[in-house]
Motif scaffolding. Structure first.
Motif, PDB file in Angstrom:
ATOM      1  N   MET A  13      -0.119  15.518  -3.321  1.00 44.77           N
ATOM      2  CA  MET A  13      -1.496  15.059  -3.467  1.00 44.77           C
ATOM      3  C   MET A  13      -1.660  14.300  -4.780  1.00 44.77           C
ATOM      4  N   GLU A  14      -1.053  14.832  -5.840  1.00 42.20           N
ATOM      5  CA  GLU A  14      -1.191  14.197  -7.157  1.00 42.20           C
ATOM      6  C   GLU A  14      -0.608  12.783  -7.151  1.00 42.20           C
ATOM      7  N   ALA A  15       0.538  12.613  -6.501  1.00 40.76           N
ATOM      8  CA  ALA A  15       1.147  11.277  -6.432  1.00 40.76           C
ATOM      9  C   ALA A  15       0.267  10.323  -5.625  1.00 40.76           C
ATOM     10  N   ASN A  16      -0.316  10.846  -4.549  1.00 45.64           N
ATOM     11  CA  ASN A  16      -1.082   9.982  -3.646  1.00 45.64           C
ATOM     12  C   ASN A  16      -2.500   9.707  -4.128  1.00 45.64           C
ATOM     13  N   VAL A  17      -2.980  10.506  -5.067  1.00 50.78           N
ATOM     14  CA  VAL A  17      -4.283  10.225  -5.673  1.00 50.78           C
ATOM     15  C   VAL A  17      -4.119   9.286  -6.870  1.00 50.78           C
ATOM     16  N   ASN A  18      -3.173   9.622  -7.735  1.00 51.43           N
ATOM     17  CA  ASN A  18      -3.151   8.948  -9.029  1.00 51.43           C
ATOM     18  C   ASN A  18      -2.473   7.585  -9.022  1.00 51.43           C
ATOM     19  N   GLY A  19      -1.465   7.416  -8.151  1.00 49.91           N
ATOM     20  CA  GLY A  19      -0.888   6.076  -8.009  1.00 49.91           C
ATOM     21  C   GLY A  19      -1.962   5.093  -7.557  1.00 49.91           C
ATOM     22  N   PRO A  20      -2.608   5.384  -6.418  1.00 51.68           N
ATOM     23  CA  PRO A  20      -3.678   4.493  -5.971  1.00 51.68           C
ATOM     24  C   PRO A  20      -4.821   4.352  -6.981  1.00 51.68           C
ATOM     25  N   LEU A  78      -3.257  10.210 -16.566  1.00 51.66           N
ATOM     26  CA  LEU A  78      -2.636   9.854 -17.846  1.00 51.66           C
ATOM     27  C   LEU A  78      -1.108   9.841 -17.704  1.00 51.66           C
ATOM     28  N   GLU A  79      -0.587  10.843 -17.007  1.00 51.34           N
ATOM     29  CA  GLU A  79       0.865  10.941 -16.851  1.00 51.34           C
ATOM     30  C   GLU A  79       1.418   9.770 -16.025  1.00 51.34           C
ATOM     31  N   VAL A  80       0.781   9.497 -14.886  1.00 50.27           N
ATOM     32  CA  VAL A  80       1.272   8.416 -14.017  1.00 50.27           C
ATOM     33  C   VAL A  80       1.171   7.062 -14.731  1.00 50.27           C
ATOM     34  N   SER A  81       0.168   6.920 -15.596  1.00 53.39           N
ATOM     35  CA  SER A  81       0.000   5.627 -16.278  1.00 53.39           C
ATOM     36  C   SER A  81       1.201   5.294 -17.160  1.00 53.39           C
ATOM     37  N   GLN A  82       1.938   6.326 -17.572  1.00 53.33           N
ATOM     38  CA  GLN A  82       3.147   6.081 -18.371  1.00 53.33           C
ATOM     39  C   GLN A  82       4.198   5.305 -17.581  1.00 53.33           C
ATOM     40  N   HIS A  83       4.123   5.419 -16.249  1.00 51.85           N
ATOM     41  CA  HIS A  83       5.096   4.730 -15.389  1.00 51.85           C
ATOM     42  C   HIS A  83       4.620   3.353 -14.948  1.00 51.85           C
ATOM     43  N   LYS A  84       3.369   3.022 -15.246  1.00 53.17           N
ATOM     44  CA  LYS A  84       2.808   1.757 -14.760  1.00 53.17           C
ATOM     45  C   LYS A  84       2.894   0.710 -15.854  1.00 53.17           C
ATOM     46  N   LEU A  90       0.838  -1.212   0.000  1.00 54.22           N
ATOM     47  CA  LEU A  90       0.000   0.000   0.000  1.00 54.22           C
ATOM     48  C   LEU A  90       0.866   1.253   0.000  1.00 54.22           C
ATOM     49  N   ALA A  91       1.855   1.280   0.899  1.00 52.38           N
ATOM     50  CA  ALA A  91       2.705   2.468   1.019  1.00 52.38           C
ATOM     51  C   ALA A  91       3.431   2.756  -0.289  1.00 52.38           C
ATOM     52  N   ALA A  92       3.637   1.730  -1.099  1.00 52.94           N
ATOM     53  CA  ALA A  92       4.333   1.875  -2.387  1.00 52.94           C
ATOM     54  C   ALA A  92       3.501   2.616  -3.425  1.00 52.94           C
ATOM     55  N   GLN A  93       2.184   2.735  -3.173  1.00 54.38           N
ATOM     56  CA  GLN A  93       1.286   3.309  -4.178  1.00 54.38           C
ATOM     57  C   GLN A  93       1.584   4.778  -4.499  1.00 54.38           C
ATOM     58  N   SER A  94       2.277   5.483  -3.603  1.00 58.87           N
ATOM     59  CA  SER A  94       2.634   6.881  -3.893  1.00 58.87           C
ATOM     60  C   SER A  94       3.719   6.987  -4.950  1.00 58.87           C
ATOM     61  N   PHE A  95       4.390   5.876  -5.222  1.00 53.73           N
ATOM     62  CA  PHE A  95       5.614   5.928  -6.014  1.00 53.73           C
ATOM     63  C   PHE A  95       5.451   5.271  -7.385  1.00 53.73           C
ATOM     64  N   VAL A  96       6.276   5.718  -8.325  1.00 49.57           N
ATOM     65  CA  VAL A  96       6.337   5.004  -9.599  1.00 49.57           C
ATOM     66  C   VAL A  96       7.515   4.045  -9.610  1.00 49.57           C
ATOM     67  N   GLU A  97       8.457   4.254  -8.686  1.00 45.71           N
ATOM     68  CA  GLU A  97       9.533   3.277  -8.526  1.00 45.71           C
ATOM     69  C   GLU A  97       9.871   3.158  -7.048  1.00 45.71           C
TER      70      GLU A  97
END
Lengths: 357, 357
Positions: B321-328, B19-25, A190-197
C-alpha cells in the motif's frame, strides 16, 4: 471542454476509423479529410457516414516518395482489381464532399487557422516522412496540435530536433498516440508508479485483422518492415503478391519479436526507464478477427521497500486494434488541444499526457 | 524537469513514507515537514533519515477539531503507552531538525514562496478538513501546488467551489492523488480509452498492513468509517480499544463494499463515466503483510464496433500500500508542479494528469 475541430491526413484504415470513432466523442468535430489526390473540407462538420460509405474498400494508397500516402496499402486500386471504384475517382474524391486537389496537405494548411488539431494517419514509408509533413505545417505557419500514430523509435529524435521551432510557432506535437506506442505506453508509465526503479517493460500485442485487412494494408506492410528480414525500404517495395506470399509463409499469423517501437524512447523521455529496458512484440493474424494472443503490458521494478514486482495492464480480446488505436488517438488529440490552448508547445509523448475521454 | 521543493503536512504513515520515497525520485527536494506541534524546515533539503529515525512509531496524532492532525491514529503517545518518546517531545519535534510551534501550518505558509508544492498527508476527520486547510493557504496568499490523498467523494465538490479563487491566486489543487483514488483512477481512465461508452468501473483493493499498522492507524480509522455501521464522526470518536475490538471481530481482515471513494466523482469529472457506475471495495488485513486479495481495476464498456469488453489493470501483490500510495502521490505532485509552472490553475484529479516518474 470547448469544441475541438480536427483534420485527418490519410483516409486509410486508421484515418477512416478515427472519423468514425469521433462521432462517439464529445466536443470533437471532424472538419477536413484528405488523401493524395483529394480533400474534403466542411467547417460545419464532415458527413462522416457519407464519406465512409463512399471510400470503404476504395483507398488511394500507392506509396510514393514524399507524397501524402494513406495507410491503406501499396497497390493502386487498378492493380488490386475488384476494389470499389466510383467512375474515375479513387480514394477520398469518391465522396461527394471532396474535390480533387494537386496539393491536399496545402488545402488543410491554408485553412489551418480554423483547425485545432491535425491527425497524421499516414504510414511512415520513409523514416523522415512524418517529420517532413511537420515541416510543411511549419512552413505554412500553422499553429495548433499535430498528432501522429507512428511506430518507429528513430522518428522521435527527428521531431525533437524541431522542438524549438514548434515552441516558437505554437505547435504542440503529440507523437506515438495510438495503441502501441500510445495507450500501452501510457499504461506502462502508470504501472511504473509503484516502483522507484523500473527494470523491464514488456509490451506484447495481439491483433486479429481479418475483416479490417483490406483497409489496413498499409499497417500490415509497416508491420512486415519490423521482421528481421525486412526494413522500411524493402517492405515499401514489396508488391501485393509478395506480401500475400509472406502472409502465406506464416499461415496468416506473423509473430514479431524485439520490434523497433517508439514505446522505448517515449518511456525513456518520460523518465520511466532506459529505452533498452523496453521490449515490444506481438502476433498479427490477418485471417481471423479473433486476437491470436492477449495484449498485455508488464512493468517490472523495485519498490521503495525493496520488493521486486510486476504490474500488468491487459486489454480484453474483444477490443479490436481499431478500437485501441482510435480511442486513444482521439483522446490524446483532445489532451493535446487542452495543452496547446494553455500555451504548452513542443513535442509530447503519451507517457506525458493523460488522454481525454 | 527543474528542481521541485515540497512540504509535507502530517508526519504519520503517508507523510513519512512520502519523504522516504522522495529520496528515490529525481528533482524532488523535501524542505518542510510538520505535525500538530512542530515544524522542520530546511531549504537545503531535510535530512530525511534523521527525521524518520526520530519519529518512527512516535506519532503526534490525536484528532482535534480544526487542528492539523496526522494520519497516525487517534491516541496520544501517552495513552498508547510503549511508544517511543524523546524527552518531552512528541511527534516531529523529536527530530533535531524540528522546533515546537503554536501554528505549524502558518510556518509553512510563511515560507510558501520557496515551496513549489505542499502534500496534505492529513486524514480527513471532518468532511471539510482538507478544504479548510486549503482556505488557510488561500488566506496566506500561497501560490503553487496543493495535493491531497483524500478518499471521500463529497470533498471534491467542496474543493470545486474554490476553483475560481484557486485560479485567481495561482493554486493548482490536485485531489485524490494516492493509490485509490489516484493511481487506480488514472488506470481506469486509461483502460476506458478502448471504449466509446463505459458501463462499469470496478476498483477492488487488497492491503496487508501488519508491519505498517502502527504508522497507519489514521488510515485504518478512516477505512473503518467506510463500514456501513460507522461514519467519519463516529469513527473519529472511537477509542483505540474500540478499534482493536472491531479488528478482532473481523479476525484482522475487514472487507469493505460500496465505499464512498472519490474515484467515482473524479472519473465523472474526467468524462469517463457516471459516478454511479463506479464501485470501490477491498480487504484490509492488519495482521499480515501479505495482501488478502489482488488489487485490480476492471473497466467494462462498449467499443465503437459494438463489442462489450473488460480491460484490467492489476498491481502485483508484492507492491505494498505504501509503495502504491506514495509513488503516485509524488508523481502527481511533479505533474502538478509542471502544470502550475505552465500557468494552469484550479482543481485537477488523477484522471486528468499523467503522473511524472
Amino acid at each position: 471542454m470547448d469544441e475541438v475541430t480536427f483534420a485527418v491526413l490519410g483516409t486509410g484504415g486508421i484515418g477512416r476509423r478515427a472519423l468514425e470513432v469521433s462521432q462517439h466523442k464529445e466536443a470533437l468535430t471532424p472538419v477536413a479529410a484528405c488523401d493524395r489526390h483529394g480533400t474534403a473540407i466542411d467547417f460545419d462538420g464532415l458527413d462522416v457516414d457519407e464519406l465512409l460509405a463512399a471510400t470503404e474498400g476504395n483507398i488511394d494508397s500507392e506509396p510514393r516518395d514524399g507524397d501524402v500516402a494513406t495507410d491503406g496499402g501499396a497497390a493502386t486500386a487498378e492493380s488490386e482489381g475488384g476494389v470499389k471504384q466510383h467512375g474515375e475517382d479513387e480514394g477520398v474524391v469518391a465522396s461527394e464532399q471532396a474535390r480533387p486537389s494537386a496539393d491536399p496537405i496545402q488545402d488543410v494548411i491554408d485553412r489551418g487557422e480554423e483547425i485545432d488539431a491535425v491527425l497524421l494517419a499516414l504510414p511512415n514509408y520513409e523514416h523522415d516522412f512524418i517529420p517532413r509533413v511537420a515541416d510543411r505545417f511549419l512552413e505554412g505557419d500553422y499553429s495548433g496540435v499535430l498528432i501522429d500514430v507512428l511506430k518507429r523509435s528513430r522518428v522521435i529524435d527527428m521531431l525533437d530536433e524541431r522542438t524549438e521551432t514548434f515552441e516558437e510557432q505554437g505547435i504542440t506535437f503529440i507523437c506515438g498516440a495510438g495503441a502501441t506506442p500510445g495507450l500501452l505506453t501510457g499504461a506502462a508509465a502508470l504501472a511504473a508508479q509503484s516502483f522507484v526503479e523500473v527494470t523491464d517493460v514488456d509490451i506484447w500485442w495481439g491483433v486479429g485483422l481479418k475483416s479490417g485487412y483490406e483497409d489496413n494494408r498499409g499497417t500490415v506492410r509497416e508491420d512486415i518492415a519490423h521482421l528481421p528480414e525486412y526494413d522500411i525500404e524493402t517492405a515499401r517495395d514489396l508488391s501485393d503478391a509478395e506480401i500475400e506470399a509472406i502472409i502465406d509463409d506464416h499461415e496468416g499469423a506473423i509473430e514479431f519479436e524485439d520490434m523497433e517501437h517508439a514505446d522505448d524512447v517515449l518511456l525513456e523521455r518520460a523518465g520511466v526507464c532506459d529505452a533498452e529496458d523496453v521490449t515490444v512484440g506481438g502476433i498479427l493474424d490477418v485471417r481471423s478477427d479473433e486476437k491470436p494472443t492477449t495484449t498485455t503490458v508488464s512493468v517490472t521494478g523495485t519498490t521503495f521497500d525493496g520488493e521486486t514486482a510486476t504490474n500488468t495492464f491487459r486489454l480484453d480480446d474483444a477490443t479490436s486494434m481499431e478500437a485501441n488505436v482510435n480511442g486513444p488517438a482521439l483522446g490524446y488529440l483532445k489532451a493535446g488541444v487542452r495543452r496547446n490552448r494553455a500555451g504548452e508547445y513542443g513535442v509530447f509523448g503519451p507517457a506525458e499526457l493523460m488522454p481525454g475521454f
